[in-house]
Design a protein around this motif. Structure first.
Motif, mmCIF file in Angstrom:
data_model
loop_
_atom_site.group_PDB
_atom_site.id
_atom_site.type_symbol
_atom_site.label_atom_id
_atom_site.label_comp_id
_atom_site.label_asym_id
_atom_site.label_seq_id
_atom_site.Cartn_x
_atom_site.Cartn_y
_atom_site.Cartn_z
ATOM 1 N N ASN A 99 -7.332 -1.725 -4.210
ATOM 2 C CA ASN A 99 -6.378 -0.665 -3.879
ATOM 3 C C ASN A 99 -5.582 -0.302 -5.136
ATOM 4 O O ASN A 99 -4.956 -1.170 -5.750
ATOM 5 N N TRP B 63 -3.550 6.438 2.585
ATOM 6 C CA TRP B 63 -3.134 5.865 1.312
ATOM 7 C C TRP B 63 -2.814 6.929 0.262
ATOM 8 O O TRP B 63 -2.020 6.689 -0.659
ATOM 9 N N SER C 130 -8.959 -1.009 3.082
ATOM 10 C CA SER C 130 -7.950 -0.124 3.661
ATOM 11 C C SER C 130 -6.768 -0.870 4.256
ATOM 12 O O SER C 130 -5.816 -0.256 4.740
#
Length: 268
Positions: A120, A141, A195
């Motif tokens: 991420n 995001w 995620s």
């Protein structure tokens, strides 16, 4: 990007708060009633630390300390039911619990880390962004500088001290989430799902495999990091002789050194 959380690692309970508490409590009571010596039950966030403290206490000549998880609330019920002498509690006592006579003894301070998958690109959030993400107001995001894709919050169960603390420090969490009943499970899921985002004790997060986010510009463990909570051992009324002896060890030089070695902030 659309990534699903690994179903084998997640159990989700919606609208099942009473039944979950009963299941945890039944298992906890069954285990505790088979134990001898001082029985300590409750928070899974506190369990690894108290395990280290208990074994050091025994090695120093103290009596056996039997440990059981189940969550902060289940630990208090075990003490109330007289199958445990001490509860491990990682949340504030409610006014009702204080009126009932429960007494909290702070033994350490825990840092709650916000963990994401190592891939991420998001490095940090403001406290307001974190509040909106936890509440479900931020659902992608890309809204906080990451790659486009859904935010999957991994939550703790009702009665968890970690969930109570994060909601007190940040704000209410969304209810349509995956729910797990231990910090270690949060870490395992987040490290597998690009995620995902979850919250867990820094001492558990340091086992690896996840990326920890800055909050208001501070990394977990740095001075000024905002997500810190007290960790307590709780008795119903003043501690009895055995419980007081264990508390004296935990709050003494050896116990507090072990607290620091386990990645938590000493109470003294």
């Amino acid at each position: 990007m659309s990534v699903h959380l690994p179903s084998r690692a997640i159990r989700t309970w919606r609208g099942a708060r009473p039944s979950l508490t009963l299941v945890l409590l039944a298992a906890l009571l069954a285990a505790c009633t088979r134990s001898a010596g001082l029985v300590v039950a409750g928070s899974t966030s506190l369990l690894p630390l108290v395990e280290v403290l208990a074994r050091a206490y025994e090695a120093a000549g103290g009596p056996r300390v039997s440990l059981q998880g189940g969550g902060s609330t289940a630990g208090l019920v075990a003490v109330r039911s007289k199958v445990a002498e001490v509860a491990m509690v990682s949340r504030d006592l409610t006014p009702e619990e204080e009126r009932e006579g429960f007494q909290a003894h702070v033994i350490a301070y825990d840092v709650l880390a916000i963990a994401v998958h190592p891939s991420n690109p998001v490095d940090g959030l403001t406290r307001e962004q974190l509040r909106r993400l936890m509440a479900g107001e931020i659902t992608d995001w890309a809204e906080v500088g990451g790659l486009p894709g859904p935010v999957h919050l991994v939550n703790r169960e009702w009665g968890s001290g970690s969930r109570d603390a994060i909601e007190r420090l940040v704000g209410p969490t969304r209810h349509d989430t995956a729910v797990l009943n231990a910090n270690g499970f949060i870490r395992l899921v987040v490290r597998q799902a690009p995620s995902a985002v979850g919250y867990l004790s820094l001492s558990v997060a340091r086992a690896g495999g996840v990326k920890l986010l800055r909050v208001d510009g501070r990394l977990p463990g740095e001075p000024g990091y905002p997500l810190v909570r007290p960790l307590t051992l709780v008795t119903l009324g003043p501690p009895d002789r055995e419980a007081q002896a264990f508390l004296d060890f935990v709050l003494g030089p050896t116990g507090q050194r072990l607290v620091a070695e386990q990645g938590m902030l000493p109470a003294r």
